[in-house]
Design an enzyme around this catalytic site. Structure first.
Site, short mmCIF file in Angstrom:
data_model
loop_
_atom_site.label_atom_id
_atom_site.label_comp_id
_atom_site.label_asym_id
_atom_site.label_seq_id
_atom_site.Cartn_x
_atom_site.Cartn_y
_atom_site.Cartn_z
N LYS A 1 51.78 30.60 46.32
CA LYS A 1 52.16 31.47 45.45
C LYS A 1 51.74 32.53 45.47
O LYS A 1 51.28 33.43 44.86
CB LYS A 1 52.83 30.65 43.99
CG LYS A 1 53.45 29.10 44.41
CD LYS A 1 53.67 28.53 43.67
CE LYS A 1 52.88 27.60 43.02
NZ LYS A 1 51.49 27.35 44.27
N ARG B 1 56.31 23.95 35.72
CA ARG B 1 55.88 23.00 36.69
C ARG B 1 56.70 21.18 36.21
O ARG B 1 56.87 20.74 37.16
CB ARG B 1 54.61 22.27 36.77
CG ARG B 1 54.11 23.22 37.59
CD ARG B 1 52.09 22.89 37.02
NE ARG B 1 51.51 22.52 38.22
CZ ARG B 1 50.99 23.62 38.71
NH1 ARG B 1 50.97 24.75 38.44
NH2 ARG B 1 49.98 24.50 40.42
N ARG C 1 40.95 27.08 51.06
CA ARG C 1 41.13 27.79 50.49
C ARG C 1 39.45 28.10 49.85
O ARG C 1 39.05 27.91 48.87
CB ARG C 1 41.58 27.50 48.90
CG ARG C 1 42.12 28.38 47.87
CD ARG C 1 43.62 28.50 47.01
NE ARG C 1 43.46 27.33 46.69
CZ ARG C 1 44.19 26.77 46.01
NH1 ARG C 1 44.54 28.07 45.48
NH2 ARG C 1 44.93 25.70 44.95
N ARG D 1 37.51 25.72 45.08
CA ARG D 1 38.06 24.81 43.32
C ARG D 1 37.54 23.48 44.03
O ARG D 1 37.98 22.84 44.77
CB ARG D 1 39.12 25.40 43.65
CG ARG D 1 39.93 26.71 43.07
CD ARG D 1 41.73 26.24 42.23
NE ARG D 1 42.21 25.40 41.75
CZ ARG D 1 43.37 25.61 42.25
NH1 ARG D 1 44.11 27.23 42.19
NH2 ARG D 1 43.97 25.11 41.64
N ARG E 1 47.19 16.08 43.55
CA ARG E 1 48.27 16.77 43.48
C ARG E 1 49.92 16.84 44.13
O ARG E 1 50.75 17.72 43.35
CB ARG E 1 47.94 18.26 43.28
CG ARG E 1 45.96 18.32 41.93
CD ARG E 1 45.23 19.27 42.91
NE ARG E 1 45.96 21.13 42.70
CZ ARG E 1 45.39 21.73 43.50
NH1 ARG E 1 44.66 21.53 44.49
NH2 ARG E 1 45.96 23.63 43.54
P1 ADP Z 1 49.29 28.58 45.60
O1 ADP Z 1 48.76 29.55 44.91
O2 ADP Z 1 50.95 28.47 45.88
O3 ADP Z 1 48.52 27.25 45.05
P2 ADP Z 1 47.44 30.03 47.58
O4 ADP Z 1 48.20 31.01 47.78
O5 ADP Z 1 46.35 30.01 46.62
O6 ADP Z 1 48.70 28.94 46.85
O7 ADP Z 1 47.93 29.63 48.91
C1 ADP Z 1 46.21 28.60 49.40
C2 ADP Z 1 45.61 28.79 50.58
O8 ADP Z 1 46.90 29.23 51.93
C3 ADP Z 1 45.06 29.78 50.68
O9 ADP Z 1 43.86 29.09 51.35
C4 ADP Z 1 45.45 31.17 51.39
O10 ADP Z 1 45.11 32.34 51.55
C5 ADP Z 1 46.28 30.24 52.22
N1 ADP Z 1 47.53 30.61 52.46
C6 ADP Z 1 48.64 31.66 52.12
N2 ADP Z 1 49.29 32.09 52.31
C7 ADP Z 1 49.25 31.60 53.78
C8 ADP Z 1 50.16 31.59 54.99
N3 ADP Z 1 51.51 32.16 54.70
N4 ADP Z 1 49.64 31.14 56.07
C9 ADP Z 1 48.49 30.51 56.46
N5 ADP Z 1 47.75 30.19 54.76
C10 ADP Z 1 48.32 30.57 53.68
P1 AMP Z 2 47.38 25.78 39.91
O1 AMP Z 2 46.41 26.72 39.56
O2 AMP Z 2 48.97 26.64 39.72
O3 AMP Z 2 47.41 24.72 41.60
O4 AMP Z 2 47.21 24.76 39.03
C1 AMP Z 2 46.14 24.51 38.82
C2 AMP Z 2 46.21 23.12 37.72
O5 AMP Z 2 46.23 23.50 36.32
C3 AMP Z 2 47.00 21.93 38.12
O6 AMP Z 2 46.58 20.90 38.33
C4 AMP Z 2 47.20 21.46 36.57
O7 AMP Z 2 46.60 20.46 36.51
C5 AMP Z 2 47.05 22.64 36.17
N1 AMP Z 2 49.16 23.51 35.42
C6 AMP Z 2 48.44 24.88 35.98
N2 AMP Z 2 49.71 25.26 35.89
C7 AMP Z 2 50.03 23.71 35.10
C8 AMP Z 2 51.69 24.22 34.13
N3 AMP Z 2 52.40 24.79 33.95
N4 AMP Z 2 52.11 22.63 33.46
C9 AMP Z 2 51.04 21.37 33.65
N5 AMP Z 2 49.65 21.67 34.12
C10 AMP Z 2 49.31 22.64 35.10
#
Ligand code: ADP
Ligand code: AMP
Length: 216
Positions: free
Chosen positions: A13, A88, A127, A160, A171
């Site tokens: 995302k 969420r 990541r 992270r 998660r």
């Molecule tokens: P989210 O925001 O949904 O948690 P991220 O955008 O942070 O996910 O992506 C999670 C990890 O996967 C990051 O390390 C990113 O670089 C990698 N990633 C994102 N899209 C792809 C893809 N299409 N193929 C492989 N790796 C990806």
């Molecule tokens: P994210 O960066 O989206 O992976 O979110 C990291 C963490 O932030 C999650 O695991 C939750 O603990 C908290 N968080 C982010 N967005 C929300 C939401 N909409 N509702 C509740 N917790 C959230």
């Protein structure tokens, strides 16, 4: 244009959002980023959120709903916004419906990025995120040109805390239980577009753009 990116942690995302907000000039609202910023600054919000985030649990609905409502009312959101990581839960989705109705703004589309669990674990545990600008990388799938250095701003990359294997597992379980019902919630409102997230980053981006362009 008001768009939601829906999908499990690690679906890509944030990666897609970086590209989409640039192309469509949308305000980026990522609740995870806002909460991490609050923890970093040591604010009361950060203190409230920290324990939930460290354990991979969701922060209480009223806290995140308050954050998003306030942000959506800021004038820069007039031109459109992209929500990442919110809603969420069904409670959050209903609260969003209410605030948008009060603002007389429609929700235009919910883009659901679907990825299998094995791939999600590989993505999350590899990541890396820029400390300065928040850009996202992956040690194998999307590495920076120079190890641990952001291509965009030269900032240091870090892992992270909640991307450890144990927290990732929690998660993903939380996602299945609390967030997955939103797929049906938005399907029933005829707002859902599902994309196969097990593709290359650029392929996914092209497909999301095709969906958004078809709306304009
Ligand atoms: P989210 O925001 O949904 O948690 P991220 O955008 O942070 O996910 O992506 C999670 C990890 O996967 C990051 O390390 C990113 O670089 C990698 N990633 C994102 N899209 C792809 C893809 N299409 N193929 C492989 N790796 C990806
Ligand atoms: P994210 O960066 O989206 O992976 O979110 C990291 C963490 O932030 C999650 O695991 C939750 O603990 C908290 N968080 C982010 N967005 C929300 C939401 N909409 N509702 C509740 N917790 C959230």
């Amino acid at each position: 244009m008001l768009i939601i990116l829906l999908g499990p942690p690690g679906a890509g995302k944030g990666t897609q959002a970086e590209r989409l907000v640039h192309k469509y000039r949308l305000v980026y609202i990522a609740t995870g980023d806002i909460l991490r910023g609050a923890i970093k600054s040591g604010s009361a919000l950060g203190q409230q959120a920290r324990q939930y985030m460290e354990q991979g649990q969701l922060v209480p609905d009223d806290v995140v709903v308050g954050i998003v409502n306030e942000r959506l009312l800021e004038p820069d959101c007039e031109g459109g916004a992209l929500l990442d990581g919110f809603p969420r839960t069904v409670v959050q989705a209903r609260a969003l419906d209410q605030v948008l109705a009060a603002m007389d703004k429609p929700l235009d589309r919910v883009v659901h990025i679907s990825v299998n669990e094995e791939e999600l674990i590989a993505r999350l545990t590899g990541r890396r995120v820029c400390r300065e600008c928040g850009a996202t990388y992956h040690t194998k799938f999307n590495p920076p040109r120079v190890r641990n250095v952001c291509d965009q701003c030269g900032g240091e990359l870090y892992q992270r805390e909640d991307d450890s294997l144990a927290t990732v597992t929690e998660r993903l379980a939380v996602y299945r239980k609390q967030t997955e019902p939103l797929i049906e919630y938005y399907r029933q409102q005829d707002l859902l577009s599902t994309i196969n997230g097990n593709q290359e980053i650029e392929q996914i981006f092209t497909q999301i753009c095709a969906i958004l362009d078809a709306m304009e």
